[in-house]
Scaffold this motif. Sequence first.
Motif, PDB file in Angstrom:
ATOM      1  N   ALA A 114      48.162 -16.631  24.000  1.00 36.84           N
ATOM      2  CA  ALA A 114      48.205 -16.659  25.465  1.00 36.84           C
ATOM      3  C   ALA A 114      47.196 -17.645  26.028  1.00 36.84           C
ATOM      4  CB  ALA A 114      47.941 -15.254  26.013  1.00 36.84           C
ATOM      5  N   ASP A 115      46.002 -17.648  25.479  1.00 38.71           N
ATOM      6  CA  ASP A 115      44.951 -18.535  25.971  1.00 38.71           C
ATOM      7  C   ASP A 115      45.324 -19.999  25.780  1.00 38.71           C
ATOM      8  OD1 ASP A 115      42.422 -18.533  27.267  1.00 38.71           O
ATOM      9  OD2 ASP A 115      41.491 -19.216  25.414  1.00 38.71           O
ATOM     10  N   THR A 116      46.018 -20.305  24.704  1.00 37.60           N
ATOM     11  CA  THR A 116      46.434 -21.689  24.455  1.00 37.60           C
ATOM     12  C   THR A 116      47.420 -22.163  25.520  1.00 37.60           C
ATOM     13  OG1 THR A 116      46.093 -21.417  22.078  1.00 37.60           O
ATOM     14  CG2 THR A 116      47.483 -23.255  22.782  1.00 37.60           C
ATOM     15  N   PHE A 117      48.370 -21.312  25.886  1.00 35.28           N
ATOM     16  CA  PHE A 117      49.300 -21.679  26.964  1.00 35.28           C
ATOM     17  C   PHE A 117      48.542 -21.934  28.274  1.00 35.28           C
ATOM     18  CE2 PHE A 117      52.671 -19.513  24.382  1.00 35.28           C
ATOM     19  CZ  PHE A 117      53.542 -20.591  24.324  1.00 35.28           C
ATOM     20  N   ILE A 118      47.565 -21.086  28.556  1.00 42.01           N
ATOM     21  CA  ILE A 118      46.796 -21.233  29.797  1.00 42.01           C
ATOM     22  C   ILE A 118      45.981 -22.522  29.776  1.00 42.01           C
ATOM     23  CG2 ILE A 118      44.880 -20.236  31.115  1.00 42.01           C
ATOM     24  CD1 ILE A 118      46.011 -17.464  30.277  1.00 42.01           C
ATOM     25  N   GLU A 119      45.360 -22.826  28.641  1.00 41.42           N
ATOM     26  CA  GLU A 119      44.580 -24.057  28.534  1.00 41.42           C
ATOM     27  C   GLU A 119      45.432 -25.303  28.735  1.00 41.42           C
ATOM     28  OE1 GLU A 119      42.649 -23.930  24.769  1.00 41.42           O
ATOM     29  OE2 GLU A 119      41.090 -22.518  25.427  1.00 41.42           O
ATOM     30  N   HIS A 120      46.699 -25.219  28.369  1.00 45.01           N
ATOM     31  CA  HIS A 120      47.610 -26.352  28.548  1.00 45.01           C
ATOM     32  C   HIS A 120      48.245 -26.382  29.945  1.00 45.01           C
ATOM     33  CE1 HIS A 120      47.997 -28.349  24.561  1.00 45.01           C
ATOM     34  NE2 HIS A 120      47.524 -27.197  24.118  1.00 45.01           N
ATOM     35  N   GLY A 121      47.844 -25.450  30.796  1.00 41.59           N
ATOM     36  CA  GLY A 121      48.370 -25.431  32.154  1.00 41.59           C
ATOM     37  C   GLY A 121      49.677 -24.696  32.318  1.00 41.59           C
ATOM     38  N   TYR A 122      50.036 -23.849  31.334  1.00 42.86           N
ATOM     39  CA  TYR A 122      51.301 -23.134  31.387  1.00 42.86           C
ATOM     40  C   TYR A 122      51.111 -21.622  31.499  1.00 42.86           C
ATOM     41  CZ  TYR A 122      53.559 -27.518  30.184  1.00 42.86           C
ATOM     42  OH  TYR A 122      54.010 -28.812  30.209  1.00 42.86           O
ATOM     43  N   GLY A 123      50.005 -21.203  32.091  1.00 41.37           N
ATOM     44  CA  GLY A 123      49.792 -19.773  32.287  1.00 41.37           C
ATOM     45  C   GLY A 123      50.874 -19.132  33.131  1.00 41.37           C
ATOM     46  N   SER A 124      51.448 -19.895  34.057  1.00 39.16           N
ATOM     47  CA  SER A 124      52.498 -19.361  34.922  1.00 39.16           C
ATOM     48  C   SER A 124      53.794 -19.086  34.172  1.00 39.16           C
ATOM     49  CB  SER A 124      52.778 -20.320  36.081  1.00 39.16           C
ATOM     50  OG  SER A 124      53.306 -21.540  35.604  1.00 39.16           O
ATOM     51  N   ARG A 125      53.926 -19.633  32.959  1.00 38.03           N
ATOM     52  CA  ARG A 125      55.133 -19.396  32.157  1.00 38.03           C
ATOM     53  C   ARG A 125      55.033 -18.119  31.335  1.00 38.03           C
ATOM     54  NH1 ARG A 125      58.498 -21.832  34.851  1.00 38.03           N
ATOM     55  NH2 ARG A 125      59.982 -21.682  33.122  1.00 38.03           N
ATOM     56  N   LEU A 126      53.829 -17.537  31.239  1.00 38.78           N
ATOM     57  CA  LEU A 126      53.653 -16.294  30.495  1.00 38.78           C
ATOM     58  C   LEU A 126      54.211 -15.134  31.309  1.00 38.78           C
ATOM     59  CD1 LEU A 126      49.999 -16.798  29.210  1.00 38.78           C
ATOM     60  CD2 LEU A 126      52.086 -16.907  27.839  1.00 38.78           C
ATOM     61  N   LEU A 127      55.045 -14.317  30.687  1.00 37.53           N
ATOM     62  CA  LEU A 127      55.648 -13.177  31.369  1.00 37.53           C
ATOM     63  C   LEU A 127      55.026 -11.855  30.942  1.00 37.53           C
ATOM     64  CD1 LEU A 127      59.398 -14.252  31.306  1.00 37.53           C
ATOM     65  CD2 LEU A 127      57.765 -14.459  33.182  1.00 37.53           C
ATOM     66  N   ALA A 128      54.988 -11.598  29.640  1.00 39.68           N
ATOM     67  CA  ALA A 128      54.528 -10.286  29.192  1.00 39.68           C
ATOM     68  C   ALA A 128      54.008 -10.337  27.768  1.00 39.68           C
ATOM     69  CB  ALA A 128      55.666  -9.267  29.284  1.00 39.68           C
ATOM     70  N   ALA A 129      53.092  -9.427  27.474  1.00 35.57           N
ATOM     71  CA  ALA A 129      52.686  -9.132  26.101  1.00 35.57           C
ATOM     72  C   ALA A 129      53.125  -7.703  25.820  1.00 35.57           C
ATOM     73  CB  ALA A 129      51.183  -9.272  25.918  1.00 35.57           C
ATOM     74  N   VAL A 130      53.651  -7.456  24.623  1.00 36.21           N
ATOM     75  CA  VAL A 130      54.230  -6.156  24.291  1.00 36.21           C
ATOM     76  C   VAL A 130      53.582  -5.629  23.011  1.00 36.21           C
ATOM     77  CG1 VAL A 130      56.357  -4.880  23.841  1.00 36.21           C
ATOM     78  CG2 VAL A 130      56.418  -6.913  25.302  1.00 36.21           C
ATOM     79  N   PHE A 131      53.156  -4.361  23.046  1.00 35.83           N
ATOM     80  CA  PHE A 131      52.557  -3.696  21.892  1.00 35.83           C
ATOM     81  C   PHE A 131      53.396  -2.477  21.547  1.00 35.83           C
ATOM     82  CE2 PHE A 131      49.252  -5.861  24.245  1.00 35.83           C
ATOM     83  CZ  PHE A 131      48.510  -6.511  23.267  1.00 35.83           C
ATOM     84  N   GLY A 132      53.816  -2.356  20.280  1.00 35.87           N
ATOM     85  CA  GLY A 132      54.734  -1.311  19.882  1.00 35.87           C
ATOM     86  C   GLY A 132      54.097  -0.135  19.157  1.00 35.87           C
ATOM     87  N   TYR A 133      54.553   1.080  19.507  1.00 33.18           N
ATOM     88  CA  TYR A 133      54.127   2.329  18.857  1.00 33.18           C
ATOM     89  C   TYR A 133      55.362   3.203  18.663  1.00 33.18           C
ATOM     90  CZ  TYR A 133      49.492   0.863  20.357  1.00 33.18           C
ATOM     91  OH  TYR A 133      48.340   0.141  20.557  1.00 33.18           O
TER      92      TYR A 133
END
Length: 201
Positions: A114-133
Amino acid sequence: MGLLDGLRAVLGLRAEADAKRDAHPDDLFGMSTAYLTMEADLGYESMNEGALCFAGVDSRRFRDAVDEVEAILEAGREETGTDFSVTEDDHGYHWVILSDSDPEDLITSLHFAADTFIEHGYGSRLLAAVFGYEDHEGPAYWIYSFRRGAYYPFAPRSGRERDSSTEFTLEAALDGELELEREKEYWYPLWPSQSGRRPWE
């Protein structure tokens, strides 16, 4: 409103317009303690899987950002043992899927991506992070909306039904431990494809 439009509205443009605070990838580290509560207090076992959902951009610069995410995860694979893949689902959204029996490594790898996308200026393209149980009643996911900067539970059942009772139980148990989404209209279900078992399948 179709499934794709609904996802765009709740995790995308409408969520961005209604955002109460900026999302930050460090919010993902909240799961470092939450998984202990899920296992020790609530009887859930981790699926040892997590995923990052993002909307693509048809540009070379964005492809370079995705390539860097893959390079970072590949470099860390030998040290952490975190396996990964990058796929596209039936709705046209992209996923970075990670697998690791160590929750800390899994969370850290998701954060790096996620941080890499933000550093490249694409934080707005991130939608969700999902953790499964999962427990004896079925799967349960914690979904972090980047546009809202908050988590919400999702407990899917057969027939595309949701176990609302389980979702409310998880909300109550993790209140104060995670930054929770208070407005239930943003608890958007991430259904898998007809043949899939996970939201990213």
